[in-house]
Each structure stands twice: as structure tokens, then as C-alpha cells.
Motif scaffolding. Sequence first.
Motif, PDB file in Angstrom:
ATOM      1  N   ASP A 132     -32.942 -13.911 -25.053  1.00 56.62           N
ATOM      2  CA  ASP A 132     -33.446 -14.965 -24.163  1.00 56.62           C
ATOM      3  C   ASP A 132     -33.950 -14.349 -22.860  1.00 56.62           C
ATOM      4  OD1 ASP A 132     -33.025 -17.163 -25.807  1.00 56.62           O
ATOM      5  OD2 ASP A 132     -31.007 -17.546 -25.050  1.00 56.62           O
ATOM      6  N   ALA A 133     -33.190 -13.389 -22.321  1.00 57.64           N
ATOM      7  CA  ALA A 133     -33.612 -12.718 -21.090  1.00 57.64           C
ATOM      8  C   ALA A 133     -34.894 -11.932 -21.318  1.00 57.64           C
ATOM      9  CB  ALA A 133     -32.503 -11.793 -20.594  1.00 57.64           C
ATOM     10  N   ALA A 134     -34.985 -11.278 -22.469  1.00 61.46           N
ATOM     11  CA  ALA A 134     -36.193 -10.518 -22.788  1.00 61.46           C
ATOM     12  C   ALA A 134     -37.401 -11.440 -22.883  1.00 61.46           C
ATOM     13  CB  ALA A 134     -35.992  -9.763 -24.099  1.00 61.46           C
ATOM     14  N   LYS A 135     -37.207 -12.610 -23.473  1.00 62.42           N
ATOM     15  CA  LYS A 135     -38.295 -13.583 -23.577  1.00 62.42           C
ATOM     16  C   LYS A 135     -38.738 -14.041 -22.192  1.00 62.42           C
ATOM     17  CE  LYS A 135     -40.691 -16.317 -26.466  1.00 62.42           C
ATOM     18  NZ  LYS A 135     -41.481 -15.829 -27.619  1.00 62.42           N
ATOM     19  N   ALA A 136     -37.776 -14.340 -21.341  1.00 64.24           N
ATOM     20  CA  ALA A 136     -38.085 -14.803 -19.987  1.00 64.24           C
ATOM     21  C   ALA A 136     -38.800 -13.734 -19.172  1.00 64.24           C
ATOM     22  CB  ALA A 136     -36.803 -15.238 -19.281  1.00 64.24           C
ATOM     23  N   LEU A 140     -40.967  -9.947 -25.061  1.00 66.09           N
ATOM     24  CA  LEU A 140     -41.146 -10.285 -26.467  1.00 66.09           C
ATOM     25  C   LEU A 140     -42.542 -10.832 -26.746  1.00 66.09           C
ATOM     26  CD1 LEU A 140     -37.766 -12.069 -27.330  1.00 66.09           C
ATOM     27  CD2 LEU A 140     -38.380  -9.674 -27.666  1.00 66.09           C
ATOM     28  N   LEU A 141     -43.033 -10.579 -27.950  1.00 60.54           N
ATOM     29  CA  LEU A 141     -44.293 -11.165 -28.390  1.00 60.54           C
ATOM     30  C   LEU A 141     -44.157 -12.686 -28.477  1.00 60.54           C
ATOM     31  CD1 LEU A 141     -45.125  -8.573 -31.204  1.00 60.54           C
ATOM     32  CD2 LEU A 141     -46.396  -8.892 -29.055  1.00 60.54           C
ATOM     33  N   PRO A 142     -45.271 -13.412 -28.368  1.00 56.44           N
ATOM     34  CA  PRO A 142     -45.202 -14.882 -28.343  1.00 56.44           C
ATOM     35  C   PRO A 142     -44.493 -15.489 -29.547  1.00 56.44           C
ATOM     36  CG  PRO A 142     -47.372 -14.140 -27.643  1.00 56.44           C
ATOM     37  CD  PRO A 142     -46.640 -12.915 -28.127  1.00 56.44           C
ATOM     38  N   HIS A 143     -44.661 -14.902 -30.718  1.00 61.54           N
ATOM     39  CA  HIS A 143     -44.063 -15.492 -31.925  1.00 61.54           C
ATOM     40  C   HIS A 143     -42.572 -15.187 -32.054  1.00 61.54           C
ATOM     41  CE1 HIS A 143     -44.734 -11.355 -33.389  1.00 61.54           C
ATOM     42  NE2 HIS A 143     -43.653 -11.593 -34.118  1.00 61.54           N
ATOM     43  N   ALA A 144     -42.052 -14.256 -31.269  1.00 58.41           N
ATOM     44  CA  ALA A 144     -40.660 -13.819 -31.423  1.00 58.41           C
ATOM     45  C   ALA A 144     -39.712 -14.880 -30.871  1.00 58.41           C
ATOM     46  CB  ALA A 144     -40.453 -12.486 -30.714  1.00 58.41           C
ATOM     47  N   ASP A 145     -38.902 -15.444 -31.733  1.00 52.92           N
ATOM     48  CA  ASP A 145     -37.974 -16.508 -31.357  1.00 52.92           C
ATOM     49  C   ASP A 145     -36.575 -15.918 -31.173  1.00 52.92           C
ATOM     50  OD1 ASP A 145     -35.825 -18.633 -32.626  1.00 52.92           O
ATOM     51  OD2 ASP A 145     -37.339 -19.588 -31.353  1.00 52.92           O
ATOM     52  N   PRO A 146     -35.982 -16.004 -29.986  1.00 52.97           N
ATOM     53  CA  PRO A 146     -34.672 -15.399 -29.746  1.00 52.97           C
ATOM     54  C   PRO A 146     -33.576 -15.894 -30.692  1.00 52.97           C
ATOM     55  CG  PRO A 146     -35.705 -15.929 -27.651  1.00 52.97           C
ATOM     56  CD  PRO A 146     -36.569 -16.531 -28.721  1.00 52.97           C
ATOM     57  N   GLY A 147     -33.597 -17.187 -31.039  1.00 54.83           N
ATOM     58  CA  GLY A 147     -32.585 -17.709 -31.946  1.00 54.83           C
ATOM     59  C   GLY A 147     -32.681 -17.085 -33.322  1.00 54.83           C
ATOM     60  N   ARG A 182     -36.371   1.182 -34.446  1.00 51.71           N
ATOM     61  CA  ARG A 182     -37.749   1.709 -34.501  1.00 51.71           C
ATOM     62  C   ARG A 182     -38.600   0.889 -35.467  1.00 51.71           C
ATOM     63  NH1 ARG A 182     -35.112   6.834 -34.047  1.00 51.71           N
ATOM     64  NH2 ARG A 182     -35.208   7.186 -36.303  1.00 51.71           N
ATOM     65  N   ALA A 183     -37.975   0.350 -36.500  1.00 51.72           N
ATOM     66  CA  ALA A 183     -38.718  -0.498 -37.436  1.00 51.72           C
ATOM     67  C   ALA A 183     -38.945  -1.894 -36.875  1.00 51.72           C
ATOM     68  CB  ALA A 183     -37.958  -0.581 -38.762  1.00 51.72           C
ATOM     69  N   LEU A 184     -37.981  -2.394 -36.106  1.00 52.22           N
ATOM     70  CA  LEU A 184     -38.021  -3.773 -35.632  1.00 52.22           C
ATOM     71  C   LEU A 184     -38.880  -3.959 -34.383  1.00 52.22           C
ATOM     72  CD1 LEU A 184     -36.844  -6.646 -36.016  1.00 52.22           C
ATOM     73  CD2 LEU A 184     -34.906  -5.942 -34.592  1.00 52.22           C
ATOM     74  N   LEU A 185     -38.804  -3.031 -33.460  1.00 48.25           N
ATOM     75  CA  LEU A 185     -39.425  -3.232 -32.153  1.00 48.25           C
ATOM     76  C   LEU A 185     -40.933  -3.499 -32.194  1.00 48.25           C
ATOM     77  CD1 LEU A 185     -37.443  -0.667 -29.965  1.00 48.25           C
ATOM     78  CD2 LEU A 185     -37.449  -3.169 -29.740  1.00 48.25           C
ATOM     79  N   PRO A 186     -41.718  -2.775 -32.997  1.00 49.77           N
ATOM     80  CA  PRO A 186     -43.163  -3.064 -32.985  1.00 49.77           C
ATOM     81  C   PRO A 186     -43.507  -4.497 -33.382  1.00 49.77           C
ATOM     82  CG  PRO A 186     -42.741  -0.936 -33.999  1.00 49.77           C
ATOM     83  CD  PRO A 186     -41.414  -1.614 -33.845  1.00 49.77           C
ATOM     84  N   GLY A 187     -42.629  -5.152 -34.110  1.00 49.05           N
ATOM     85  CA  GLY A 187     -42.902  -6.516 -34.548  1.00 49.05           C
ATOM     86  C   GLY A 187     -42.414  -7.583 -33.586  1.00 49.05           C
ATOM     87  N   ILE A 188     -41.649  -7.195 -32.549  1.00 50.12           N
ATOM     88  CA  ILE A 188     -41.116  -8.211 -31.641  1.00 50.12           C
ATOM     89  C   ILE A 188     -41.419  -7.939 -30.172  1.00 50.12           C
ATOM     90  CG2 ILE A 188     -39.244  -8.721 -33.253  1.00 50.12           C
ATOM     91  CD1 ILE A 188     -37.325  -7.293 -31.287  1.00 50.12           C
TER      92      ILE A 188
END
Length: 205
Positions: A132-136, A140-147, A182-188
Amino acid sequence: MAKPKQERAIKTRETLINAAAAVFEEHGFTTASINDILAKAGVTRGALYFHFPSKEELAQGVMSAQGDSLELPQGEPGLQTLIDTTLYLARELQANVLLRAGVRLSIEQSSFGVQDTTPYELWVKAFREHLDAAKARGELLPHADPGELSELLVAAYSGVQLFSQLYTNRTDLPQRIAVLWRALLPGIAVSGMLPHLKAEGSAAT
């Protein structure tokens, strides 16, 4: 201030939890022996049943206490501190018997008639606070949902740690968690954040 009798009761309960954690972590719930737990704790059977009327309730006590000794990284909430937290947990799983026992019992809980998602929900909540903090903060990319991400991360982490346990007794767990990131970060994460995020942990950890 707790009275001496209350203090002794609290100490006895902690002793039982730690002794049970060591036995459950080594043997699992089914083959763990109450006699072994009593011998390791150095308490009477009556003291055990005063705090935990059954082996099942003792196992649930260990599950609930699995995070009691943890001191999570205190960096600014966001992606890097979340990464640091997951790597800290990986190192704790290598050395912290109470955490390892709690994790093992969470996996085995159906064998003692329990379906308790609380341990997982606590980590989902903890991870979501960082997401949530990262989103704020625009990390995070627009599509990345913290929940959604917090649940995915807990599920993926659980699988990775189990895989590592089976293959190397968790000796390579931090490295495997770094691979997961490393696999997850480019997508979020937004592209501008990627050069600044350290999947192996920040220098402060």
C-alpha cells in the motif's frame, strides 16, 4: 506489575511453547511426543495441561507464537523494505526454531483437525502495508493491486520456502527469495524504480 505467581505462569507458558516448538519442528505433529516436550521443558504434566489442555492446543499455541521473537526491518515502508523483510524471514527460517515449527505446523494443521488461516493472514497484512505504501509513493505499476499482490507473495513465498526445505534444508532460501523478486519486480514496479531496488537486500539489512 505482574505478581510473582503470574510471572511464573507466563514463564512456564513460554518454556512450554519453546520446548514444543523444538519437538514439533523436528518430528512434526503426528510423531511428536508429549513426554519429549515435558522432558525438554522440564515441567510437570499438570503444568502443561494447565496451559494447554491438549496436544492440539499446544500446537496451535506454537503456530500463534511463531512470530513473537522476530524483529522485522524498520525501514521506510515500500518495496525495498518489503524485500528486506522477506530476506530477513528467510534467514530466520534457517535459524529460528519457533518460526520453523510454526510454519511446519501451519502446513500440517489438517493432521490435528485445524484449519486456521491466521498465520497466513498476518503475513498478508504485513506485506500489504508495504505494498500500500509503495502504491502511494508511485513505486507500483498502475495495474498492480496491493491486495492481490500481498496474497500472491505469501503464497509464492510459502511454496519457495517449502521447495528450499525439501531440496537443501533451506540453506539456499535467501538466494531463492532473491530469484523470486528478480522475476516479480519487472511486472509490478515502475521502470524508474528497478535500478534502485536490490533483490538481495539493502545494505541496511
